[in-house]
Design an enzyme around this catalytic site. Structure first.
Site, mmCIF file in Angstrom:
data_model
loop_
_atom_site.group_PDB
_atom_site.id
_atom_site.type_symbol
_atom_site.label_atom_id
_atom_site.label_comp_id
_atom_site.label_asym_id
_atom_site.label_seq_id
_atom_site.Cartn_x
_atom_site.Cartn_y
_atom_site.Cartn_z
ATOM 1 N N GLU A 1 69.403 -2.264 -39.293
ATOM 2 C CA GLU A 1 68.232 -3.030 -39.737
ATOM 3 C C GLU A 1 68.420 -4.504 -39.366
ATOM 4 O O GLU A 1 69.553 -4.979 -39.219
ATOM 5 C CB GLU A 1 68.098 -2.821 -41.258
ATOM 6 C CG GLU A 1 67.012 -3.592 -41.949
ATOM 7 C CD GLU A 1 65.607 -3.260 -41.500
ATOM 8 O OE1 GLU A 1 65.326 -3.430 -40.307
ATOM 9 O OE2 GLU A 1 64.768 -2.891 -42.346
ATOM 10 N N ASP A 2 67.329 -5.218 -39.232
ATOM 11 C CA ASP A 2 67.443 -6.644 -38.895
ATOM 12 C C ASP A 2 67.765 -7.491 -40.123
ATOM 13 O O ASP A 2 68.660 -8.325 -40.103
ATOM 14 C CB ASP A 2 66.168 -7.162 -38.197
ATOM 15 C CG ASP A 2 64.884 -6.903 -38.987
ATOM 16 O OD1 ASP A 2 64.924 -6.227 -40.041
ATOM 17 O OD2 ASP A 2 63.814 -7.374 -38.533
ATOM 18 N N PHE B 1 62.341 -18.301 -43.895
ATOM 19 C CA PHE B 1 61.790 -17.288 -42.996
ATOM 20 C C PHE B 1 62.387 -17.519 -41.615
ATOM 21 O O PHE B 1 62.241 -18.584 -41.024
ATOM 22 C CB PHE B 1 60.269 -17.325 -42.953
ATOM 23 C CG PHE B 1 59.709 -16.059 -42.364
ATOM 24 C CD1 PHE B 1 59.493 -14.943 -43.167
ATOM 25 C CD2 PHE B 1 59.455 -15.958 -41.004
ATOM 26 C CE1 PHE B 1 59.020 -13.749 -42.619
ATOM 27 C CE2 PHE B 1 58.982 -14.771 -40.451
ATOM 28 C CZ PHE B 1 58.767 -13.674 -41.263
ATOM 29 N N ARG C 1 60.462 -12.877 -30.949
ATOM 30 C CA ARG C 1 61.540 -11.884 -30.933
ATOM 31 C C ARG C 1 62.545 -12.166 -29.823
ATOM 32 O O ARG C 1 63.705 -11.777 -29.892
ATOM 33 C CB ARG C 1 60.969 -10.476 -30.728
ATOM 34 C CG ARG C 1 60.109 -9.978 -31.873
ATOM 35 C CD ARG C 1 59.830 -8.486 -31.686
ATOM 36 N NE ARG C 1 58.700 -8.025 -32.492
ATOM 37 C CZ ARG C 1 58.786 -7.661 -33.774
ATOM 38 N NH1 ARG C 1 59.930 -7.726 -34.387
ATOM 39 N NH2 ARG C 1 57.732 -7.235 -34.424
HETATM 40 P P1 IMP Z 1 62.217 -6.013 -47.324
HETATM 41 O O1 IMP Z 1 61.553 -4.681 -47.407
HETATM 42 O O2 IMP Z 1 61.560 -7.019 -48.222
HETATM 43 O O3 IMP Z 1 63.723 -5.966 -47.512
HETATM 44 O O4 IMP Z 1 61.916 -6.592 -45.903
HETATM 45 C C1 IMP Z 1 62.502 -6.113 -44.757
HETATM 46 C C2 IMP Z 1 61.646 -6.386 -43.568
HETATM 47 O O5 IMP Z 1 60.846 -7.564 -43.725
HETATM 48 C C3 IMP Z 1 62.526 -6.651 -42.370
HETATM 49 O O6 IMP Z 1 62.805 -5.460 -41.692
HETATM 50 C C4 IMP Z 1 61.711 -7.625 -41.562
HETATM 51 O O7 IMP Z 1 60.873 -6.925 -40.684
HETATM 52 C C5 IMP Z 1 60.843 -8.365 -42.573
HETATM 53 N N1 IMP Z 1 61.391 -9.686 -42.917
HETATM 54 C C6 IMP Z 1 61.900 -10.097 -44.100
HETATM 55 N N2 IMP Z 1 62.301 -11.368 -44.059
HETATM 56 C C7 IMP Z 1 62.062 -11.780 -42.797
HETATM 57 C C8 IMP Z 1 62.277 -13.041 -42.116
HETATM 58 O O8 IMP Z 1 62.806 -14.035 -42.643
HETATM 59 N N3 IMP Z 1 61.893 -13.069 -40.806
HETATM 60 C C9 IMP Z 1 61.324 -12.008 -40.170
HETATM 61 N N4 IMP Z 1 61.116 -10.838 -40.766
HETATM 62 C C10 IMP Z 1 61.472 -10.736 -42.078
#
Ligand code: IMP
Length: 176
Positions: A98-99, A151, A164
């Site tokens: 995961e990123d 962010f 990206r």
């Molecule tokens: P979660 O479900 O809130 O943990 O969010 C996970 C997903 O939100 C990641 O896979 C990203 O695609 C997106 N995301 C959350 N924070 C960021 C950020 O700071 N930059 C870009 N994408 C983010």
């Protein structure tokens, strides 16, 4: 369109060094075992492609696409399965790549989806972790970097589908 150069949070060489260490740890932990790597699209594709080159194991690569964000920097609170893996993971070792883990909702939902398919073991590698926003407890087995609540963009991560391609992790400033 003007080229936007964001402030660097994590430089390219720091990412390379960290991924080398993660690859070594994964290789050691899964020694003599097969591995199915699941790359969570789209954000993890750059991290995943660099990471698998550092894993010295016979692995299979799968892709899954989930979306929890629209064109904003806030979570929508919903996770939608947009594209599923094609492999049967029953009895297999799985590494999710995961990123970023932010609220933890995406990973929690994905872990629940995969658990039903009865894999042997599931581990999580995430390039980034933002502990400030965590709402769902998630254990990250292989973490790149813990970051502050900003962010971030680049190295696969986007804002509204852009940035990206940046080779580093940058901070998105309001107005861009
Ligand atoms: P979660 O479900 O809130 O943990 O969010 C996970 C997903 O939100 C990641 O896979 C990203 O695609 C997106 N995301 C959350 N924070 C960021 C950020 O700071 N930059 C870009 N994408 C983010």
């Amino acid at each position: 369109m003007e080229l936007y150069t964001p402030e660097v949070m994590i430089a390219e060489d720091e990412i390379v060094t960290r991924i080398e260490a993660l690859g070594k740890a994964i290789t050691k932990d899964f020694e003599n075992e097969d591995l199915v790597v699941i790359c969570v699209l789209k954000g993890a594709f750059v991290f995943c492609s660099d990471l698998i080159k550092r894993i010295n194991l016979p692995l299979k690569l799968e892709f899954i696409s989930l979306s929890s964000y629209g064109d904003s920097t806030n979570s929508s609170g919903n996770v939608r399965l947009e594209m599923d893996i094609t492999a049967n993971i029953e009895g297999k070792n799985v590494l999710i790549v995961e990123d970023i883990v932010d609220s933890g909702l995406t990973i929690k939902t994905l872990l629940e989806m995969l658990a039903i398919r009865r894999p042997k073991a599931v581990r999580l590698a995430s390039l980034l972790f933002k502990p400030m926003n965590l709402k769902h407890k998630v254990h990250i087995d292989y973490l790149g970097f813990e970051i502050e609540d900003k962010f971030v963009i680049g190295y696969g991560l986007d804002y509204a589908g852009r940035y990206r391609e940046l080779p580093y992790i940058g901070i998105l400033n309001a107005g861009n």
